[in-house]
Design a protein around this motif. Structure first.
Motif, PDB file in Angstrom:
ATOM      1  N   TYR A  39       0.858  -1.193   0.000  1.00  0.00           N
ATOM      2  CA  TYR A  39       0.000   0.000   0.000  1.00  0.00           C
ATOM      3  C   TYR A  39       0.886   1.231   0.000  1.00  0.00           C
ATOM      4  CZ  TYR A  39      -3.334   3.499   1.692  1.00  0.00           C
ATOM      5  OH  TYR A  39      -4.099   4.619   1.842  1.00  0.00           O
TER       6      TYR A  39
ATOM      7  N   PRO B  59      -0.767  16.668   7.093  1.00  0.00           N
ATOM      8  CA  PRO B  59      -0.766  15.971   5.791  1.00  0.00           C
ATOM      9  C   PRO B  59      -2.174  15.484   5.435  1.00  0.00           C
ATOM     10  CG  PRO B  59       1.039  15.197   7.176  1.00  0.00           C
ATOM     11  CD  PRO B  59       0.160  16.033   8.049  1.00  0.00           C
TER      12      PRO B  59
ATOM     13  N   TYR C 107       2.931  11.098  15.480  1.00  0.00           N
ATOM     14  CA  TYR C 107       4.149  11.269  14.699  1.00  0.00           C
ATOM     15  C   TYR C 107       4.831  12.567  15.113  1.00  0.00           C
ATOM     16  CZ  TYR C 107       2.087   7.895  11.399  1.00  0.00           C
ATOM     17  OH  TYR C 107       1.528   6.790  10.816  1.00  0.00           O
TER      18      TYR C 107
ATOM     19  N   TYR D  80      -7.844   2.891  15.104  1.00  0.00           N
ATOM     20  CA  TYR D  80      -6.396   3.077  15.078  1.00  0.00           C
ATOM     21  C   TYR D  80      -6.040   4.548  15.216  1.00  0.00           C
ATOM     22  CZ  TYR D  80      -1.571   2.745  13.357  1.00  0.00           C
ATOM     23  OH  TYR D  80      -0.200   2.816  13.233  1.00  0.00           O
TER      24      TYR D  80
ATOM     25  N   TYR E  39       1.530   4.224  18.812  1.00  0.00           N
ATOM     26  CA  TYR E  39       0.271   3.973  18.140  1.00  0.00           C
ATOM     27  C   TYR E  39      -0.662   3.192  19.054  1.00  0.00           C
ATOM     28  CZ  TYR E  39       2.091  -0.746  17.266  1.00  0.00           C
ATOM     29  OH  TYR E  39       2.606  -2.001  17.419  1.00  0.00           O
TER      30      TYR E  39
ATOM     31  N   SER F 278      -5.656  -0.185  10.953  1.00  0.00           N
ATOM     32  CA  SER F 278      -4.272   0.164  10.619  1.00  0.00           C
ATOM     33  C   SER F 278      -4.009   0.061   9.121  1.00  0.00           C
ATOM     34  CB  SER F 278      -3.301  -0.755  11.371  1.00  0.00           C
ATOM     35  OG  SER F 278      -3.400  -2.080  10.897  1.00  0.00           O
ATOM     36  N   GLU F 279      -4.907  -0.578   8.379  1.00  0.00           N
ATOM     37  CA  GLU F 279      -4.662  -0.806   6.959  1.00  0.00           C
ATOM     38  C   GLU F 279      -5.411   0.180   6.073  1.00  0.00           C
ATOM     39  OE1 GLU F 279      -4.912  -4.837   5.727  1.00  0.00           O
ATOM     40  OE2 GLU F 279      -4.070  -5.622   7.568  1.00  0.00           O
ATOM     41  N   GLU F 280      -6.022   1.166   6.660  1.00  0.00           N
ATOM     42  CA  GLU F 280      -6.796   2.119   5.882  1.00  0.00           C
ATOM     43  C   GLU F 280      -6.212   3.524   5.974  1.00  0.00           C
ATOM     44  OE1 GLU F 280     -10.846  -0.289   6.963  1.00  0.00           O
ATOM     45  OE2 GLU F 280     -11.048   1.676   6.034  1.00  0.00           O
ATOM     46  N   THR F 281      -6.755   4.415   5.183  1.00  0.00           N
ATOM     47  CA  THR F 281      -6.257   5.787   5.082  1.00  0.00           C
ATOM     48  C   THR F 281      -6.181   6.449   6.446  1.00  0.00           C
ATOM     49  OG1 THR F 281      -7.234   6.013   2.896  1.00  0.00           O
ATOM     50  CG2 THR F 281      -6.707   8.045   4.070  1.00  0.00           C
ATOM     51  N   GLN F 282      -5.053   7.095   6.725  1.00  0.00           N
ATOM     52  CA  GLN F 282      -4.889   7.827   7.969  1.00  0.00           C
ATOM     53  C   GLN F 282      -5.259   9.295   7.754  1.00  0.00           C
ATOM     54  OE1 GLN F 282      -1.377   7.218  10.357  1.00  0.00           O
ATOM     55  NE2 GLN F 282      -1.085   5.146   9.574  1.00  0.00           N
TER      56      GLN F 282
ATOM     57  N   TYR G 211       0.730  11.940   0.414  1.00  0.00           N
ATOM     58  CA  TYR G 211       0.109  12.983   1.215  1.00  0.00           C
ATOM     59  C   TYR G 211       0.632  14.349   0.790  1.00  0.00           C
ATOM     60  CZ  TYR G 211      -1.838   9.621   4.545  1.00  0.00           C
ATOM     61  OH  TYR G 211      -2.556   8.617   5.132  1.00  0.00           O
TER      62      TYR G 211
ATOM     63  N   PHE H 234       2.124  15.440  15.069  1.00  0.00           N
ATOM     64  CA  PHE H 234       0.851  15.165  14.423  1.00  0.00           C
ATOM     65  C   PHE H 234       0.212  13.918  15.017  1.00  0.00           C
ATOM     66  CE2 PHE H 234       0.664  18.249  11.144  1.00  0.00           C
ATOM     67  CZ  PHE H 234       1.973  18.498  10.755  1.00  0.00           C
TER      68      PHE H 234
ATOM     69  N   GLN I 287       7.004   7.743  13.506  1.00  0.00           N
ATOM     70  CA  GLN I 287       5.955   7.335  14.434  1.00  0.00           C
ATOM     71  C   GLN I 287       6.497   7.239  15.861  1.00  0.00           C
ATOM     72  OE1 GLN I 287       4.262   3.284  14.246  1.00  0.00           O
ATOM     73  NE2 GLN I 287       2.293   4.266  13.905  1.00  0.00           N
TER      74      GLN I 287
ATOM     75  N   MET J 110      -4.000   0.431  18.673  1.00  0.00           N
ATOM     76  CA  MET J 110      -4.887  -0.345  17.809  1.00  0.00           C
ATOM     77  C   MET J 110      -6.343  -0.233  18.267  1.00  0.00           C
ATOM     78  SD  MET J 110      -2.920  -1.742  15.522  1.00  0.00           S
ATOM     79  CE  MET J 110      -3.569  -3.292  14.916  1.00  0.00           C
TER      80      MET J 110
ATOM     81  N   GLN K  10      -0.284  -3.507   9.956  1.00  0.00           N
ATOM     82  CA  GLN K  10       0.290  -2.700   8.881  1.00  0.00           C
ATOM     83  C   GLN K  10       0.617  -1.303   9.406  1.00  0.00           C
ATOM     84  OE1 GLN K  10      -0.929  -2.969   4.649  1.00  0.00           O
ATOM     85  NE2 GLN K  10      -1.889  -1.007   5.060  1.00  0.00           N
TER      86      GLN K  10
ATOM     87  N   PHE L 248      -4.960  13.050   9.385  1.00  0.00           N
ATOM     88  CA  PHE L 248      -4.068  13.755  10.297  1.00  0.00           C
ATOM     89  C   PHE L 248      -4.730  14.976  10.915  1.00  0.00           C
ATOM     90  CE2 PHE L 248       0.190  11.930   9.862  1.00  0.00           C
ATOM     91  CZ  PHE L 248      -0.011  11.055   8.810  1.00  0.00           C
ATOM     92  N   GLY L 249      -4.323  15.273  12.147  1.00  0.00           N
ATOM     93  CA  GLY L 249      -4.708  16.513  12.780  1.00  0.00           C
ATOM     94  C   GLY L 249      -3.894  17.675  12.238  1.00  0.00           C
TER      95      GLY L 249
END
Lengths: 113, 112
Positions: free
Chosen positions: A32, A44, B35, B31, B48, B97-101, A36, B90, B45, B50, A99, B103-104
């Motif tokens: 993946y 970002p 950072y 999640y 984190y 954890s496998e999807e789009t993050q 950003y 941030f 990082q 979960m 991940q 950010f603040g």
């Protein structure tokens, strides 16, 4: 672990030109690859991403290409505009029980009118 | 509006004075992650989580603590800040954890 290298660190183009930012990764299991965009004073924001079962993805003026054999992926911005000026980060996923994302060091893009 | 919020946005403090940076998301994400961003080093990082009560170290955890007592909140704690913790921080969240993050807006910290 995963290591992501990003080039160039700065890129200056004229409005209307194309811009290309390149990243390489080390872990062949990465699957993946998000990109950003970080504007001044903001966090970002995801602009496009690609998964390893796809070689290219487009969204209007931006596109991402992935070469799994060579372990590199690139961001292409066509017909650049001043509002494209920002810092761009690539990232690659890395599995370590779950991940996580490993980020490149960023590219500062400046688009001059 | 779906968002990640951080407070404060800017903070100047002195060495050794405990501080907390708050992070909150309204997207019911499992999640969450912290950072730090330093010139030439990109985003690294720190910690984190979960899910609630599940936290673990990232790549640069030394000098930091976190907690996840509620799903929406993930505060970053600096028990005894030092000048090398001067940075832009941030918080991010994603459904898994496998999807789009997402950010603040960032917290700029200066430790004197």
């Amino acid at each position: 672990g995963e290591n992501v290298e990003q080039h160039p660190s700065t890129l200056s183009v004229q409005e209307g030109d194309s811009a290309v930012i390149k990243c390489t990764y080390s872990d062949s299991a990465s699957n993946y690859f998000p990109w950003y965009k970080q504007e001044l004073g903001k966090g970002p924001q995801l602009i496009i991403d690609i998964r390893s079962n796809v070689g290219e993805k487009k969204d209007q003026r931006i596109a991402v290409t992935l070469n799994k054999t060579a372990k590199h992926f690139s961001l292409h911005i066509t017909e650049t505009q001043p509002e494209d000026s920002a810092v761009y980060f690539c990232a690659a996923s890395w599995r370590t029980g779950f991940q996580k994302l490993v980020f490149g060091t960023g590219t500062r893009l400046l688009v001059s009118p | 509006e779906a968002q990640v919020t951080q407070n404060p946005r800017y903070l100047i403090t002195v060495t050794g004075k405990k501080l907390t940076v708050t992070c909150s998301q309204n997207m019911n994400h499992e999640y969450m992650s912290w950072y730090r961003q330093d010139p030439g080093l990109g985003l690294r990082q720190i910690y984190y989580s979960m899910n609630v009560e599940v936290t673990d170290k990232g790549d640069v955890p030394e000098g930091y603590k976190v907690s996840r007592k509620e799903k929406r909140n993930f505060p970053l704690i600096l028990e005894s800040p030092s000048p090398n913790q001067t940075s832009l921080y941030f918080c991010a969240s994603s459904r898994t954890s496998e999807e789009t993050q997402y950010f603040g807006p960032g917290t700029r910290l200066l430790v004197l």
